[in-house]
Structures are given as C-alpha cells and as structure tokens.
Design an enzyme around this catalytic site. Sequence first.
Site, PDB file in Angstrom:
ATOM      1  N   ASP A  17     -95.550  -8.073 -97.257  1.00 55.45           N
ATOM      2  CA  ASP A  17     -94.793  -9.326 -97.246  1.00 55.45           C
ATOM      3  C   ASP A  17     -93.543  -9.057 -98.073  1.00 55.45           C
ATOM      4  OD1 ASP A  17     -93.689 -11.812 -97.680  1.00 55.45           O
ATOM      5  OD2 ASP A  17     -95.443 -12.659 -98.705  1.00 55.45           O
ATOM      6  N   LYS A  80     -83.069 -11.029 -99.557  1.00 54.18           N
ATOM      7  CA  LYS A  80     -83.530 -11.334 -98.189  1.00 54.18           C
ATOM      8  C   LYS A  80     -82.590 -12.319 -97.498  1.00 54.18           C
ATOM      9  CE  LYS A  80     -87.775 -12.959 -95.934  1.00 54.18           C
ATOM     10  NZ  LYS A  80     -89.200 -13.186 -96.190  1.00 54.18           N
ATOM     11  N   GLU A 179     -94.124 -14.448 -90.375  1.00 56.86           N
ATOM     12  CA  GLU A 179     -94.914 -14.828 -91.546  1.00 56.86           C
ATOM     13  C   GLU A 179     -95.994 -15.879 -91.253  1.00 56.86           C
ATOM     14  OE1 GLU A 179     -91.826 -15.762 -94.311  1.00 56.86           O
ATOM     15  OE2 GLU A 179     -91.215 -13.671 -94.449  1.00 56.86           O
ATOM     16  N   ASP A 202     -94.574 -23.297 -94.242  1.00 54.81           N
ATOM     17  CA  ASP A 202     -94.309 -22.191 -95.167  1.00 54.81           C
ATOM     18  C   ASP A 202     -93.004 -22.424 -95.921  1.00 54.81           C
ATOM     19  OD1 ASP A 202     -93.720 -19.830 -96.427  1.00 54.81           O
ATOM     20  OD2 ASP A 202     -94.095 -18.540 -94.707  1.00 54.81           O
TER      21      ASP A 202
END
Length: 648
Positions: A17, A80, A179, A202
């Site tokens: 992850d 990211k 994800e 999420d």
Amino acid sequence: MGNYLKIFGMSKIVGIDLGTTNSLVATVDSGIPFVIADANGQRLTPSVVHFAAANSEAIVGHEANRVRLVKPAETVYSVKRFMGRRGAEISEEEKSVTFPVKADNAGAVTIPIHGKNYSPEEISAEILKKLKCDAENYFGEAVTRAVITVPAYFNDAQRNATKRAGELAGFTVERIVNEPTAAALAYGLDKLKEKSKIAVYDLGGGTFDLSILELNEGVFQVLSTNGNTRLGGDDLDRKIVERLKSLVVEAAGNSTSQLLHSSTLQARIREAAESAKIKLSTETEVEIALPFLTPDFSFSYKLTRTELENLTREIILRTRQHCLRALADAKLEARDLDQIILVGGQTRMPLVRKFVGELFGCAEFEEVRGGLRMGTEFHKAGGPQLNTSQNPDEAVALGAAIQAEILSGGFKNVLLLDVTPLSLGIETFGGLMNVLIPRNSTIPVKAGELFTTAMDAQREMLIHVLQGERERAKDNWTLGKFTLQFESAPRGVPRVGVQFEIDANGILHVLARDTKTGKEKIVEMKSAVDVDDSAVQKMVEESVEHAFDDLAARRWIEAKLKAQETLVATKNALTSCADEIEKDYAKKISAAARVVETALATESSDGSGDLNQLKASVLALDEITKPLADLLMDKAMEAMLRKRGLIQ
Ligand code: AMP
C-alpha cells in the site's frame, strides 16, 4: 516459508500500500495475511523521504519524519499527490508544501533538492526500496515481485507513474490494484453470502474513494467508483493550521505573521495540528503546545472535538457528492447495500463515522466488531451495516497481499474485477466520439470495431484516442493520436480494425490494423490525460448537463453525413446514367438534391441545423431516386454477367 518457496521455485510476491501518508508492505503466511514490521517493529512507514546532502542516500520513514521539522525544505511528504500529474494541474494550494515543487505548465512536476530535480516516481521509489528491504529482511532472501495499490480513481498516467516507481525500486510490478478492492478482500468480504453489495468508503491522508462492489459467485465486481485524489486528512490538517496561525497572530501581534511563513515553523504547526486531530478521535479536548514559536513567544491552545468538527465538517461533507454519484452509477440506493466498510486513517474520526452512518442510513450505526459472521445474513431491515472490524490503516496492504497470494496461486476461487471510470473511444468522421469501451466497464477488457475511409484515395487513418462522456470529440480529452498507413483505395473500401485493451493494471493499449495487409500499430497510452480528478467529476457532470444538446449535435452530424453521402451518390449516378434517363426526370432529381443542399446550409456556427428539414429532404431525394437506383443495379448486374461471359 523458505521451503515452500523452494519447492515451487517461485519468488514471493508482496502486497504494498503506497499511501499518501503511510506505506505498508504485507504478505500471506500459512493463509494468514499480515503486515511486515521493519527492524524497529514498526508496521507503518511514513511516506516521507529526506535527502541529507547531494548524492547522499535517502532517509525514509520515521527517521525522515523526525528530520522534517528541522529540514523541511529537503524533506518530501505526500508525494503521491504529484504522481503522474503535469505542472498545469497543480493548484497553488497543493504547491503550498514545505519542500520546493517545480510545476511548469506543460512539464512534469519535479522536486529540486540539493541541485537535483527528483521526479515524484523517484521519491516514491525510495519509499518502495525501504519496504522492499524490510520484506527481504523478513524473508531472508531477495524479494523482486510486488502488487501495488492505487486509488480507484487514478488515471492512466498516475497508474503508470506508480508502476514506474515500483520498477525504479527494483520490483517487477505484477499488478496495480485499486485500493477499495484490496480493502474488500482484506475484510474477508469474499466470504459473504452471494449477491452481497458493499460500499468501501476510503478516506486517507490525501485521497478519497467510494467504490461499490458486488460479490457474485465468489467473484468481486466493482459496480462503480467515484472519488477525488485531492481530498483527505491533509485538508483537515490544513484547516487546523489556518486556525492555529490566526490564533498565533491574534496573541502575538501582526509582526509574527511574516515569521509564520518560515517552513520550519509551518512544519511544526502542521505536526501539532495533525497530532491534535488524531488525539481528538478518542478524547474530547487536547492541549496544543508550541513552545518558543518565536524567541519570546510560546503558544498554547485547548482544542475541543466540537471545534475540530466545526472546522472540518465542510471537508467531510465534500465526500457526499462522490458517494451519491457512485450509487447512481451503480443504479443502487443506499438501502440496497449490505455493508459499508471504512478504510483509511481518517475514518477513525468519530464525525466521519457518524456522517457515513447517516448518509447510508446504517442500522443504528452498529459497527460489526471482531470480524464478520461468515456466510450469515445481515440485519438489512434498518439499512446497511457499518463495518469497522479491520484496522483501517492496514486493510489495503493486507488486501494487496491477498491479491499477491492469488497471483502466486496460493488462494483460489477469487477473482478481482475493476471498472473504467470514463468512456474510451476514437474520433470518427464528422467529429463524433465513437465509444469502444463505455464508462464503468469491468477491466481487464478488450473491445474492437471496424472502421473505413471517408474519402477516395485516402492513404492513412488518424486514430485519435479519446476519453470522456461527451458526444462530440472536441468536448472530450485527447489521450493520444497516431496514424496508420495503407494502400490507396476508393472510399469505404479499406477496413481498419481498432482494438482497445485495458490490462489488469488499468493501462490502455490501442491497436489499429489494416485488415487487408495485416499491417498494424500498437500504442500504449502512457501519457494519458493531463487532467485531475475534479476534472473527471466535471466531465461527468457536464455530460449530464449537456445531454440534450449533445444528442441533438450527434443527430445533426449523423444526418449531415448521410445527406452528403446521398448527394455524392446521386451526382455519380446521374453522370453514369445520363444517357438512359429522361431529361425531366434528371431535372426533378437535381431539384430534390438542391433542397437537400438548402437544408444542409441551415447549419449554424455552433454546428447544429434544421434536422427535420434535412431528414425530410433526404427522404424525398431517396424516394425520387429509387428508379435511378434500380437502373444502376440493373447496369451493375449486366456488367457482372458480361464480365463472366454469361451474356454478350
Ligand atoms: P492513510 O492515508 O490511510 O494512512 O491515512 C492517514 C490519514 O489519517 C492522516 O491524515 C492521518 O492524520 C489520519 N489519521 C490517522 N489516524 C487517525 C485517527 N486516529 N483519527 C483521525 N485521523 C487519523
């Protein structure tokens, strides 16, 4: 574990992850997925990279996080957010980080430190190298294969950048997985009763995703996804920082406001803000202390959970529209769902849980704790269940490890399917978008169609690859363009097959083939779309808003093409049959053709015209030219029979 690997002669695939805030590496041992700890027993690696000096090795994780306070300009976090994005897409707010960001309009984003321009992929690769090293220490041997997760809404460019980061770190990236899909696996939702529907909410440090999955005969299918790669816990932190800064200026006077721009102070305040936010998930008030903000000023403030909620409610409410859109795309209502699972550190905040519970009408917010009762029915009467039985920080990594195990053949009977967030197609004659793969198609997916030329002696075809929901090509985004050459032939004769394939990583491969010669070109759409997710959202909204106009435009263009084709055919027929038809009949046909031309001339600058008039005139021309068409057919038949020697 070592024996197991040797017997099968295969190297282990780890699940990673690669998070905005934290990154984790996980594996499956004896059927049990777990996160691998580093040498200090830490399972979460902050996604923070520090470069102490030019050409020195990168410092990654907790150590870098500590240095961040004193060396903010050489310490990179939340990288990211910059992955696979162009300078023009980066907002001023996003650039307001404590390290330098070079985001020139058309160019890629770079991070200049100690005279070297690092790409976001290179920074991410440093994080991945550290995780690779942790995994190798655990296994006692080289680990070279990985499954890496990305937010469901990442576009091709962002997925490619993630894959490249993995490769730079020395991994073969076996798969890029969404994800939320990984999270659903980690929650063991593949064991649910058949036909269960699940929403995965999420909310991490920098991204938000809402995905709706359906479990059907042991197969996960993503029905829809929606989200925003620029919405997350960092935004909450920023709100608290703003509040703290204004309190500091209030207490210490305006002269401090200049000081507050110093990156060291900003980093200190940011850390205090985040730590207060985290504490307020379990406590109702916290004391924020920032001693010696300036040599003669120390700051302290009591932040309550209520104030935090008032400050940040608006950000959490922003997730609502994405949830509703995902439900609408899946053609479901909240009460059709069986479970809502929460993923991402930020979902630990009580206000987030309350909001999600209310939004989806969850049964008394009763959380399923201590794992699921496998295969049993859920209490659906009061709406879906809010499931928080997994550690929200680890769920995605564990799911990635399970996916890795599936790829190694360890787990069977589970297959993961994802969907495309936007439609993909090519531009056809007249400037229309011809969709090959519709939005929300399950991937991997392959689709193809045959196309031909619109003009005589055309020697090449431009393949203009588009992504978007609008009818006209110009309103969609260009993913790429290339040309396929072929031999000259009359219009309508060449046959070019165009095939789109989205692989399991969500990367688009476009193939164009001249079916006569077999000559083909395959292009991987690497650069993808230079747009961010709010633009994706905008595109979908605009397609709804302009649905009526777009449809009218498509109808007009299609009718116009047919009219032009009919006119050309009529003129050719008149020429070739000039000797066989009456002059009066030829005049009538020419008059009908002029009516079509007049109708075509009603086209205005916005590309629309009088559709009814055009259709009626083409119909009338078709009607009047029927005897001419019969005559042509007879002539063609006669020519063919003569050619074969069947008549003289
Ligand atoms: P992730 O990207 O999933 O690692 O989530 C990180 C985000 O979750 C960061 O913004 C953290 O500040 C936030 N976070 C982590 N733990 C908590 C907590 N207990 N309460 C509120 N936010 C948290």
